[in-house]
Scaffold this motif. Structure first.
Motif, PDB file in Angstrom:
ATOM      1  N   SER A 299      35.658  50.669  46.976  1.00 26.16           N
ATOM      2  CA  SER A 299      36.987  50.624  46.372  1.00 26.16           C
ATOM      3  C   SER A 299      37.146  49.376  45.518  1.00 26.16           C
ATOM      4  CB  SER A 299      38.070  50.651  47.453  1.00 26.16           C
ATOM      5  OG  SER A 299      37.972  49.494  48.267  1.00 26.16           O
ATOM      6  N   PHE A 300      38.107  49.448  44.625  1.00 24.82           N
ATOM      7  CA  PHE A 300      38.559  48.306  43.843  1.00 24.82           C
ATOM      8  C   PHE A 300      40.072  48.365  43.880  1.00 24.82           C
ATOM      9  CE2 PHE A 300      39.689  46.383  39.638  1.00 24.82           C
ATOM     10  CZ  PHE A 300      39.387  45.086  40.004  1.00 24.82           C
ATOM     11  N   GLY A 301      40.676  47.541  44.729  1.00 27.33           N
ATOM     12  CA  GLY A 301      42.115  47.638  44.957  1.00 27.33           C
ATOM     13  C   GLY A 301      42.443  49.003  45.514  1.00 27.33           C
TER      14      GLY A 301
ATOM     15  N   GLU B   2      28.609  29.840  36.968  1.00 22.81           N
ATOM     16  CA  GLU B   2      29.574  30.523  36.111  1.00 22.81           C
ATOM     17  C   GLU B   2      30.165  31.676  36.924  1.00 22.81           C
ATOM     18  OE1 GLU B   2      31.915  30.640  33.563  1.00 22.81           O
ATOM     19  OE2 GLU B   2      30.268  29.654  32.507  1.00 22.81           O
ATOM     20  N   LEU B   3      31.268  32.217  36.477  1.00 23.13           N
ATOM     21  CA  LEU B   3      31.851  33.379  37.138  1.00 23.13           C
ATOM     22  C   LEU B   3      30.924  34.581  36.930  1.00 23.13           C
ATOM     23  CD1 LEU B   3      35.536  32.929  35.973  1.00 23.13           C
ATOM     24  CD2 LEU B   3      34.612  32.429  38.245  1.00 23.13           C
ATOM     25  N   ASP B   4      30.673  35.349  37.988  1.00 21.97           N
ATOM     26  CA  ASP B   4      29.844  36.550  37.894  1.00 21.97           C
ATOM     27  C   ASP B   4      30.590  37.640  37.124  1.00 21.97           C
ATOM     28  OD1 ASP B   4      28.053  35.187  39.476  1.00 21.97           O
ATOM     29  OD2 ASP B   4      28.086  36.641  41.120  1.00 21.97           O
ATOM     30  N   GLU B   5      29.819  38.563  36.560  1.00 23.46           N
ATOM     31  CA  GLU B   5      30.382  39.749  35.926  1.00 23.46           C
ATOM     32  C   GLU B   5      29.707  40.992  36.484  1.00 23.46           C
ATOM     33  OE1 GLU B   5      31.899  38.331  31.523  1.00 23.46           O
ATOM     34  OE2 GLU B   5      30.353  39.848  31.666  1.00 23.46           O
ATOM     35  N   ILE B   6      30.483  42.047  36.585  1.00 20.54           N
ATOM     36  CA  ILE B   6      29.976  43.355  37.010  1.00 20.54           C
ATOM     37  C   ILE B   6      30.414  44.369  35.972  1.00 20.54           C
ATOM     38  CG2 ILE B   6      30.289  45.224  38.684  1.00 20.54           C
ATOM     39  CD1 ILE B   6      30.350  43.103  40.867  1.00 20.54           C
ATOM     40  N   SER B   7      29.500  45.251  35.595  1.00 18.63           N
ATOM     41  CA  SER B   7      29.814  46.324  34.653  1.00 18.63           C
ATOM     42  C   SER B   7      29.391  47.655  35.254  1.00 18.63           C
ATOM     43  CB  SER B   7      29.069  46.122  33.326  1.00 18.63           C
ATOM     44  OG  SER B   7      29.489  44.941  32.703  1.00 18.63           O
TER      45      SER B   7
ATOM     46  N   ASP C  63      30.379  48.976  52.689  1.00 15.50           N
ATOM     47  CA  ASP C  63      31.391  48.292  53.497  1.00 15.50           C
ATOM     48  C   ASP C  63      31.376  46.785  53.242  1.00 15.50           C
ATOM     49  OD1 ASP C  63      29.014  47.690  54.711  1.00 15.50           O
ATOM     50  OD2 ASP C  63      29.582  48.378  56.697  1.00 15.50           O
ATOM     51  N   THR C  64      30.795  46.383  52.082  1.00 11.54           N
ATOM     52  CA  THR C  64      30.621  44.967  51.782  1.00 11.54           C
ATOM     53  C   THR C  64      31.483  44.525  50.607  1.00 11.54           C
ATOM     54  OG1 THR C  64      28.318  45.160  52.494  1.00 11.54           O
ATOM     55  CG2 THR C  64      28.896  43.215  51.201  1.00 11.54           C
ATOM     56  N   PRO C  65      32.400  43.565  50.832  1.00  8.99           N
ATOM     57  CA  PRO C  65      33.120  42.978  49.695  1.00  8.99           C
ATOM     58  C   PRO C  65      32.139  42.172  48.839  1.00  8.99           C
ATOM     59  CG  PRO C  65      34.207  42.454  51.787  1.00  8.99           C
ATOM     60  CD  PRO C  65      32.881  43.064  52.110  1.00  8.99           C
ATOM     61  N   LEU C  66      32.229  42.326  47.527  1.00 10.54           N
ATOM     62  CA  LEU C  66      31.337  41.607  46.619  1.00 10.54           C
ATOM     63  C   LEU C  66      32.036  40.368  46.066  1.00 10.54           C
ATOM     64  CD1 LEU C  66      29.754  44.535  44.591  1.00 10.54           C
ATOM     65  CD2 LEU C  66      28.870  43.390  46.612  1.00 10.54           C
TER      66      LEU C  66
ATOM     67  N   THR D 178      34.259  46.263  32.672  1.00 10.24           N
ATOM     68  CA  THR D 178      33.638  44.976  32.960  1.00 10.24           C
ATOM     69  C   THR D 178      34.610  44.179  33.827  1.00 10.24           C
ATOM     70  OG1 THR D 178      32.422  44.944  30.882  1.00 10.24           O
ATOM     71  CG2 THR D 178      32.690  42.845  31.999  1.00 10.24           C
ATOM     72  N   LEU D 179      34.125  43.789  34.999  1.00  8.61           N
ATOM     73  CA  LEU D 179      34.898  42.969  35.914  1.00  8.61           C
ATOM     74  C   LEU D 179      34.395  41.543  35.844  1.00  8.61           C
ATOM     75  CD1 LEU D 179      34.906  45.230  39.124  1.00  8.61           C
ATOM     76  CD2 LEU D 179      36.550  45.219  37.234  1.00  8.61           C
ATOM     77  N   GLU D 180      35.297  40.580  36.038  1.00  7.14           N
ATOM     78  CA  GLU D 180      34.903  39.180  36.116  1.00  7.14           C
ATOM     79  C   GLU D 180      35.426  38.610  37.432  1.00  7.14           C
ATOM     80  OE1 GLU D 180      34.734  36.038  32.760  1.00  7.14           O
ATOM     81  OE2 GLU D 180      36.730  35.815  33.700  1.00  7.14           O
ATOM     82  N   GLU D 181      34.601  37.820  38.070  1.00  2.16           N
ATOM     83  CA  GLU D 181      34.967  37.192  39.320  1.00  2.16           C
ATOM     84  C   GLU D 181      36.222  36.334  39.115  1.00  2.16           C
ATOM     85  OE1 GLU D 181      32.257  35.317  42.864  1.00  2.16           O
ATOM     86  OE2 GLU D 181      31.717  34.881  40.809  1.00  2.16           O
ATOM     87  N   TYR D 182      37.108  36.375  40.070  1.00  4.75           N
ATOM     88  CA  TYR D 182      38.364  35.620  40.008  1.00  4.75           C
ATOM     89  C   TYR D 182      38.404  34.677  41.199  1.00  4.75           C
ATOM     90  CZ  TYR D 182      43.370  34.698  40.419  1.00  4.75           C
ATOM     91  OH  TYR D 182      44.607  34.095  40.532  1.00  4.75           O
ATOM     92  N   MET D 183      38.509  33.391  40.907  1.00  2.09           N
ATOM     93  CA  MET D 183      38.556  32.372  41.958  1.00  2.09           C
ATOM     94  C   MET D 183      39.951  31.745  41.961  1.00  2.09           C
ATOM     95  SD  MET D 183      35.482  32.630  43.098  1.00  2.09           S
ATOM     96  CE  MET D 183      35.382  31.225  44.175  1.00  2.09           C
ATOM     97  N   ARG D 184      40.589  31.766  43.106  1.00  2.00           N
ATOM     98  CA  ARG D 184      41.921  31.150  43.212  1.00  2.00           C
ATOM     99  C   ARG D 184      41.833  29.634  43.309  1.00  2.00           C
ATOM    100  NH1 ARG D 184      44.267  35.511  47.370  1.00  2.00           N
ATOM    101  NH2 ARG D 184      42.069  35.813  47.716  1.00  2.00           N
TER     102      ARG D 184
END
Length: 133
Positions: free
Chosen positions: A6-8, A51-56, A92-95, A126-132
């Motif tokens: 899932s994504f959200g 750097e922030l990871d990207e997933i496509s 079942d693994t959060p990336l 294309t997703l980009e890692e988000y760090m709070r």
């Protein structure tokens, strides 16, 4: 039903009634470096951190597979436009170390019915890692 991840609130799944999956999944990682110039010598490299990871990935939506292609693609488009950060889970693994944002999405409208309704569409995400912090 096979739950892929899932994504959200978007659930990647395969069942007799619905197919909402992804193909061509790639993840890229890189590092950040600074170069400090020196007079008449080679520059000194300094590692600044990751750097922030990207997933496509690509998703294909087909009305014959129990989904509304335009509705599905517009849902991801809204996530992109709003800057909404979500957890990405495969298996079942959060990336990633935190969450992900939709950096870009590209819609391909493939097939329509006689009333102009979208029947089949492709979505490149294309997703980009988000760090709070």
């Amino acid at each position: 039903m096979a739950l892929i991840g899932s994504f959200g609130d978007i659930v990647f799944e395969v069942s007799l009634n619905r197919v909402r999956t992804f193909d061509d999944f790639t993840r890229s990682a890189s590092s950040r470096w600074a170069k400090h110039d020196r007079q008449q010598q080679k520059a000194i490299s300094e590692f600044l951190g990751p750097e922030l990871d990207e997933i496509s990935f690509t998703m294909r939506f087909d009305v014959s597979h129990g989904v509304n292609p335009k509705g599905e693609m517009d849902r991801v488009l809204e996530m992109c436009r709003s800057g909404q950060a979500e957890t990405l889970i495969v298996g079942d693994t959060p990336l990633g170390m935190d969450q992900w944002i939709v950096k870009s999405c590209k819609q391909g409208w493939q097939r329509f019915d006689g009333l102009g309704r979208l029947l089949v569409g492709d979505l490149n995400v294309t997703l980009e890692e988000y760090m709070r912090r």
